[in-house]
Design a protein around this motif. Structure first.
Motif, short mmCIF file in Angstrom:
data_model
loop_
_atom_site.label_atom_id
_atom_site.label_comp_id
_atom_site.label_asym_id
_atom_site.label_seq_id
_atom_site.Cartn_x
_atom_site.Cartn_y
_atom_site.Cartn_z
N LYS A 35 -10.17 -4.05 3.61
CA LYS A 35 -9.27 -2.90 3.63
C LYS A 35 -9.26 -2.25 2.26
O LYS A 35 -9.47 -2.93 1.26
N VAL A 36 -8.97 -0.96 2.25
CA VAL A 36 -8.63 -0.33 0.98
C VAL A 36 -7.11 -0.36 0.92
O VAL A 36 -6.45 0.09 1.86
N THR A 37 -6.57 -0.88 -0.14
CA THR A 37 -5.10 -0.96 -0.22
C THR A 37 -4.57 0.30 -0.90
O THR A 37 -4.32 1.29 -0.22
N ASP A 38 -4.43 0.30 -2.21
CA ASP A 38 -4.00 1.49 -2.93
C ASP A 38 -5.20 2.03 -3.70
O ASP A 38 -5.74 1.31 -4.53
N SER A 64 -0.73 5.77 -3.91
CA SER A 64 -1.60 4.96 -3.03
C SER A 64 -2.71 5.73 -2.35
O SER A 64 -3.79 5.19 -2.12
N ASP A 65 -2.44 6.95 -1.94
CA ASP A 65 -3.42 7.69 -1.14
C ASP A 65 -4.13 8.78 -1.95
O ASP A 65 -4.78 9.65 -1.38
N GLU A 117 -2.96 -6.66 11.71
CA GLU A 117 -3.34 -6.62 10.30
C GLU A 117 -2.12 -6.80 9.39
O GLU A 117 -2.15 -7.55 8.42
N TYR A 163 -1.05 -9.50 6.49
CA TYR A 163 -0.64 -9.18 5.12
C TYR A 163 0.84 -9.49 4.88
O TYR A 163 1.36 -9.21 3.81
N PRO A 197 -8.80 1.93 16.06
CA PRO A 197 -7.73 1.99 15.04
C PRO A 197 -6.36 2.32 15.63
O PRO A 197 -5.73 3.31 15.27
N TRP A 219 0.80 -1.23 0.00
CA TRP A 219 0.00 0.00 0.00
C TRP A 219 0.83 1.27 0.00
O TRP A 219 0.86 2.01 0.98
N GLY A 220 1.48 1.52 -1.07
CA GLY A 220 2.16 2.79 -1.21
C GLY A 220 3.54 2.82 -0.62
O GLY A 220 4.25 3.81 -0.73
N GLU A 233 1.05 7.36 13.07
CA GLU A 233 -0.37 7.63 12.78
C GLU A 233 -1.29 6.82 13.69
O GLU A 233 -2.38 7.26 14.04
N HIS A 234 -0.85 5.60 14.02
CA HIS A 234 -1.71 4.72 14.80
C HIS A 234 -1.46 4.81 16.30
O HIS A 234 -2.30 4.41 17.10
N TYR A 291 -5.23 -4.49 -6.30
CA TYR A 291 -5.48 -5.83 -6.84
C TYR A 291 -6.22 -6.68 -5.80
O TYR A 291 -5.85 -7.81 -5.55
N ARG A 315 -7.40 6.06 6.56
CA ARG A 315 -7.09 4.64 6.33
C ARG A 315 -7.51 3.78 7.52
O ARG A 315 -7.24 4.13 8.67
N ASP A 316 -8.18 2.70 7.23
CA ASP A 316 -8.63 1.71 8.21
C ASP A 316 -9.72 2.24 9.15
O ASP A 316 -10.10 1.56 10.10
#
Lengths: 342, 564
Positions: free
Chosen positions: B92-95, B232-233, A301, A305, A293, A92-93, A103-104, B102, B249-250
Motif C-alpha cells: 500500500k501507499v500510506t502517506d 497524506s494525499d 485491509e 492495519y 477495490p 494515512w492522513g 469512496e469504496h 514509514y 488509492r489502493d
C-alpha cells in the motif's frame, strides 16, 4: 390500507432499536477484544508522548491525560454516529471514515448489483425450467447444480475462472475494476453508469470486461438458493387447480409458466432481501479474489492495519445498510402480500 | 409415484456422476496447465545483469558495486524508448508525505518521485550524491555542509534551492510524524547559508549521518505541501526522476518522467503501479501478460512455480528484513548464559528456510544482515549450525539432563509476520527438543498483546522481526541493546560502549572492526539470536531490464528499460 400504514410505521420504528443494539454490540466488541489498539497503531518504537496523543485522538483519555469513563465514550460514539460522524481514520492522513467508506462503496454496489442480477437470472431460469421438466435428467442436473453452487467457495471458483478466461484464453482481465488510465469521469462512482452518462464507450467496455468474471463468480455462488427456491415454489404453484384449469383451456406453456412464476414470487422476494446480507459477505471474498477495490477489501485491509475507528465505522455502516434493506424488503413484501400485517 | 421417485433417484445419481467426472477432468486439466513444468533446456530463472549473482552470495560489496556500475552504464545506452511499464504490488501507499511515511513501499514511491542530498548506488549499500554535489564535515563531525547541484527544479518547473531543503526538514521536525526521529534524534539545527548551501548542526556526531540523509524524511518537498500538518494525499512530489500524475488509492499510481530531473529523462516515460488485494491475482495478471513486473509480495509457492515458467524471469536478492529470537536475560533460567548458548547452538535455521519458506529466506548468523559491510557469521563460527551435541554439553553444564529437562515457553504472534509464523515456532521447538533435554511449550498472542507483553518484559522467549530504518550496522545493533520495547531483555555495558564508539568513528574502515567485535560479543551472550533474512523476489516479463534489487529494498523505476 390503514393496517398497511400501521405495519409500515411499526416496522420502521422497530429498525431503530435494531440499529441501536447493533451499534452497542460493535462498540462493546471493539473494547472487549484483547490487546491495546494504541500500541498496535503506533508500533513498538513509539515514544510515550505519541501514545498519549493517540489515546486522546481515540477519545480514551481527556486533555489532562485522565481516562474517560466507558459510558461517556459510549455516549460520544453514539452522538457522533447520529450526526453522521463515523470518526476519523487513525492512519494515512486521518481522513473522515465516512468519506473513505463512500469512496469504496460504489465499487461494491456495482459488483453486488451485477452479481445479484446474474444470480437472479440463473436462479429463476434454471428453477422454472427445472420445475417445468420435473423428474427429467435436466431437472436432476439443475438440482445438483443448486446444491453444488451453494457449496462453492468463492476464491476457488474465482481462481478457476481467472485461470481459464484470464491466463489460458486471455480474453478477460483477472483483477481490478478497469484498465489503467481508463476511468470515466466520476459522477456516481459506478463506472458502468458513469461511462454511459459521459458517453465514454472505451471505459464502458473496459469496466464491463472487468466486471464479468467477479459478477459471474458471485452470481453463481448465490444462484443456488434461488434455483432451489424457485423450483420448489413453482412445483407447488404448478400443481394447483388454477394452473390445471389454465392447461385445460389450452394456454401455451410459456404463458402458464409466467403466470405461475408471478404466484411463486413471494418467497423468492423474501429470499432476495435476505440474500443481500449474504451478497455483501460474498462481495468481500469476491473483491479479495479479483482485487476489486470495494468496501469489503477496504474493511479487511483496515482490520490488518488495526485502524479501529475505520473498522468500527464500516461495520456500523454495513449494519445500518442491511437494516434498511431488510426494512425495504419487508415493506415490499407487505405491499405484495396483504396477509402480512401486525 | 414410487416408480417416479426411483426413476428420479437413478437419474440424479447418473447425472451427479457425469457432473463429477466433468468437473474432475476440467480441474485436472487446469491444474496440469498451471503446474506445467518448464520446457527442458530452457533457462527459466534469469538474474539481472551484474546484480543478483553477486548479491545472493555474500561476495564483497566492491565487486557488486563494480558490476552494478557497469550495468548502470548499459542502462543508459542504446535501449529503445518504451512508453509504459506496469508494476504489480500487494503493498500500500500510506502517506505520500515524507513527514509521516514509514513503510517500505511508500518509501520506494518517494524515492522515485523525490531525492535527498544522498542516495544509494543501485544494487549496493554504497552511498553517492543525490541532489548534492559536494560536502564538508566540520567540528569533529558535528557540522555537515552540503553544496547543491545547480539548476535544480521541482517537477512543475519551480526552482529548488537550499531554502527548500531546510523548509522540508524543519517541516518534518515540526510535524513529528512516525519517522521524525530519524531527524530529531540527530539534527539540532539545519539552515541555508545561501541558495546552494545547506548546513546541518548535529546534537551528537554520528558517522552514519550520510545514510540518514538518504532516507525520505530528509527529502525536499514541493512548496505545495502543507507546512505544518501531514499532507497524506499530496502528489506535488519533489526532485525525483518521476512525478505523480494520477493516484487512486489502493487502485493505481501513475508516474511520468519528470522533465526537470537533473539526471535526465528515464528510459520509460510512464510507470503504472497497480495495487492488488492478493498475491494470487497479481501472479495471474503477470501470467496473462497484463502487468510487466510482479513485485512485493508474491507467495513462496507462487514464486517456486513461476520460476519454472519459460516466459518469465525471476530476480532474487537478500532483503534488509531479518528475523530473530529474543531471550529475556532478566527471567530465570535465561539469566544463565549456558542455557542461552545451548538454545543458539541447537537452532536449525536451514530447516526453517527450506521447509517453511521454500528457500526464499536465508539462514542468518548475525544481527547485521548478509551483504552489509562488517557482517560476519558470528553465531555459525561459535556454535555451528544445528549443533545438537554442543547444545547437550552446554545444557549439562547448566545442570539439565534427559530426566531433568529445561522447560521453556516459546512465544510467537500469529497476527503480524504472516501465516508461516506458527510453522516457524514449531520448527524452533522441534530443533530444541531434539536435544532430548528441553521441553518447549508454544504460546501465542495477538500482536497488540504481544507487543504489550514485550514492553513489560514478561515473555521468556519470543520471536520478532526487524525492517531497517537506515542502511547501517548501527540500525541492526544499537536499537536492541537496553531497549525499552524489548522490556530491557538484553544489556551489556561493554557492547554498548563499543556500539557508541562505532557510531561516532568517521570511516567504514575504522568502524568495521568494532562491529565485528560487537557481533562476537552478541554471539557469546546469545540473548538475541538471529534466525534468517528475508529475500526480495521479483518476477517479470523476460524483456524487462534494469532491475536492481539490494538490501535497501527499494526498486528504482528510472533504471528500467525493455530489451529487444
Amino acid at each position: 390500507m390503514v393496517s398497511l400504514r400501521i405495519y409500515i410505521a411499526t416496522r420502521a420504528l422497530l429498525t431503530i432499536p435494531t440499529i441501536i443494539i447493533l451499534l452497542t454490540i460493535v462498540f462493546a466488541i471493539m473494547r472487549i477484544l484483547p490487546g491495546d489498539p494504541v500500541t498496535a497503531i503506533v508500533g513498538m518504537k513509539a515514544p510515550p508522548e505519541q501514545i498519549q496523543e493517540l489515546k486522546k485522538e481515540l477519545g480514551l483519555i481527556d486533555e489532562f491525560g485522565k481516562p474517560i469513563p466507558l459510558y461517556i465514550q459510549y455516549l460520544n460514539y453514539f452522538s457522533g454516529i447520529i450526526k453522521g460522524d463515523f470518526g476519523k481514520s487513525l492512519i494515512w492522513g486521518k481522513r473522515p471514515v465516512i468519506i473513505e467508506i463512500l469512496e469504496h462503496f460504489p465499487a461494491t454496489i456495482e459488483l453486488s448489483i451485477m452479481g445479484f442480477i446474474v444470480s437472479l437470472l440463473i436462479g429463476l431460469i434454471s428453477g422454472v425450467y427445472s420445475a417445468h421438466k420435473y423428474s427429467s435428467w435436466m431437472d436432476s442436473t439443475i438440482r445438483i447444480y443448486g446444491i453444488i453452487s451453494y457449496a462453492l467457495f468463492i476464491p476457488w471458483i474465482g481462481m478457476l475462472f481467472q485461470m481459464f478466461f484470464g491466463v489460458q484464453l486471455k480474453i478477460l482481465p483477472v483483477a481490478g475494476r478497469i484498465d489503467p488510465g481508463m476511468e470515466p469521469q466520476q459522477i456516481t462512482g459506478l463506472f458502468l453508469l458513469d461511462s454511459i452518462i459521459t458517453s465514454n464507450w472505451p471505459s464502458f467496455i473496459s469496466s464491463l470486461k472487468h466486471l464479468i468474471l467477479p459478477s459471474i463468480t458471485l452470481g453463481i455462488v448465490l444462484s443456488g438458493i434461488f434455483t432451489r427456491l424457485t423450483r420448489g415454489a413453482m412445483l407447488e404453484v404448478l400443481s394447483q387447480d388454477f394452473i390445471i384449469a389454465a392447461k385445460a383451456r389450452g394456454l401455451p406453456n410459456r404463458k402458464i409458466l409466467l403466470h405461475a412464476l408471478k404466484n411463486a414470487f413471494i418467497p423468492i422476494l423474501t429470499m432476495m432481501g435476505l440474500q443481500f446480507a449474504l451478497l455483501l459477505t460474498g462481495a468481500i471474498l469476491t473483491e479479495t479474489t479479483f482485487s476489486w477495490p470495494g468496501i469489503g477489501t477496504f474493511l479487511m485491509e483496515r482490520i490488518n492495519y488495526r485502524d479501529y475507528t475505520t473498522v468500527q465505522g464500516t461495520v456500523v455502516f454495513f449494519a445500518i445498510i442491511i437494516s434498511l434493506v431488510s426494512l425495504i424488503v419487508d415493506l415490499i413484501y407487505a405491499y405484495i402480500d396483504p396477509r402480512i400485517r401486525y | 409415484m414410487r416408480k417416479n421417485n426411483k426413476k428420479a433417484i437413478t437419474t440424479t445419481m447418473a447425472v451427479a456422476l457425469v457432473v463429477a467426472l466433468v468437473v474432475g477432468l476440467a480441474l485436472g486439466y487446469l491444474v496440469s496447465m498451471l503446474m506445467a513444468p518448464a520446457v527442458p533446456g530452457v533457462t527459466t530463472t534469469v538474474t539481472a545483469p551484474g546484480m543478483v549473482s553477486t548479491i545472493t552470495s555474500t561476495a564483497t560489496v566492491v565487486s557488486t558495486l563494480e558490476k552494478t556500475l557497469t550495468s548502470v552504464k548499459t542502462v543508459t545506452t542504446g535501449a529503445p524508448v518504451v512508453e509504459r511499464l506496469i508494476i504489480g504490488v500487494t503493498d500500500k501507499v500510506t502517506d505520500i508525505d515524507p513527514s509521516n511515511a514509514y513503510d517500505f513501499f511508500t518509501w520506494e514511491v518517494l524515492s522515485n518521485t523525490m531525492e535527498g542530498l544522498m542516495r544509494y548506488v543501485p544494487g549496493t549499500t554504497e552511498l553517492e550524491y543525490g541532489i548534492a554535489r559536494s560536502h564538508t564535515i566540520e567540528k569533529n563531525g558535528l557540522v555537515y555542509i552540503f553544496k547543491l547541484k545547480p539548476g535544480l527544479r521541482f517537477a512543475d518547473g519551480t526552482p529548488a534551492t537550499a531554502e527548500d531543503v531546510v523548509r522540508s526538514i524543519k517541516r518534518v521536525m515540526e510535524i513529528k510524524g512516525d519517522p521524525a526521529w530519524l531527524v530529531t534524534d540527530f539534527v539540532e539545527n539545519v539552515e541555508a547559508l545561501d541558495s546552494e548551501t545547506v548546513k546541518f548542526t548535529l546534537s551528537t556526531p554520528v558517522s552514519y549521518f550520510l545514510a540518514l540523509l538518504a532516507t525520505p524524511p530528509y527529502f525536499p518537498v514541493h512548496p505545495a505541501y502543507k507546512p505544518k500538518e501531514i499532507d497524506s494525499d499530496q502528489t506535488a512530489g519533489g526532485l525525483g526522476p518521476y512525478r505523480i500524475v494520477k493516484w487512486t488509492r489502493d487502485v493505481e499510481l501513475v508516474l511520468e518522467a519528470n522533465p526537470y530531473y537533473y539526471g535526465g529523462a528515464p528510459k520509460i516515460k510512464q510507470i503504472i503501479v497497480r495495487f492488488f488485494k492478493d498475491a494470487t491475482s497479481m501472479r495471474l495478471e503477470l501470467e496473462a501478460g497484463r502487468i510487466d513486473v510482479a513485485w512485493r509480495t508474491l507467495l513462496p509457492t507462487d514464486i517456486k512455480d513461476l520460476k519454472t515458467k519459460p516466459n518469465l524471469k525471476t530476480v532474487e536478492c537478500p532483503g534488509g528484513f531479518i528475523r530473530y529470537i529474543v531471550i529475556n536475560t532478566r527471567i530465570k533460567p535465561f539469566d544463565n548464559k549456558l542455557v542461552r548458548q545451548a538454545l543458539a547452538a541447537a537452532l536449525n535455521r536451514k530447516a526453517i528456510c527450506e521447509r517453511v519458506f521454500l528457500g526464499l529466506t536465508e539462514p542468518l548468523y548475525s544481527m547485521i544482515p548478509i551483504g552489509m559491510w562488517s557482517h560476519i557469521d558470528a553465531f555459525k563460527e561459535k556454535y555451528g549450525e544445528h549443533n545438537i551435541e554442543l547444545a547437550k554439553n552446554l545444557l549439562k553444564q547448566a545442570g539439565y539432563s534427559e530426566t531433568n529437562k529445561l522447560k521453556i515457553e516459546l512465544w510467537y504472534t500469529p497476527t503480524h509476520y504472516g501465516d508461516t509464523e506458527a510453522d516457524v515456532a514449531l520448527l524452533v521447538k522441534e530443533a530444541w527438543e531434539e536435544t532430548g533435554m528441553i521441553e518447549v511449550d508454544i504460546k501465542s498472542a495477538e500482536w497488540t498483546t504481544y507487543v504489550d507483553q514485550s514492553r513489560k518484559g514478561i515473555m521468556g522467549i519470543s520471536l520478532f522481526g526487524w525492517y531497517p530504518d537506515y542502511i547501517d550496522p548501527d540500525d541492526y545493533t544499537t536499537a536492541f541493546v537496553n531497549a525499552s520495547w524489548l522490556g530491557y531483555a538484553y544489556a551489556n555495558a561493554e557492547l554498548s560502549k563499543i556500539l557508541k564508539e562505532a557510531s561516532v568513528l568517521p570511516t567504514v574502515e575504522e568502524r568495521t572492526p568494532l562491529y565485528e567485535k560487537a557481533q562476537e560479543i552478541w554471539a557469546e551472550d546469545a540473548a538475541i539470536i538471529p534466525m534468517f533474512q528475508g529475500k526480495l523476489v521479483l518476477v517479470s516479463k523476460p524483456n524487462v531490464e534494469g532491475i536492481f534489487l539490494d538490501p535497501t529494498m527499494l526498486l528504482r523505476y528510472w533504471l528500467f528499460f525493455f530489451s529487444g
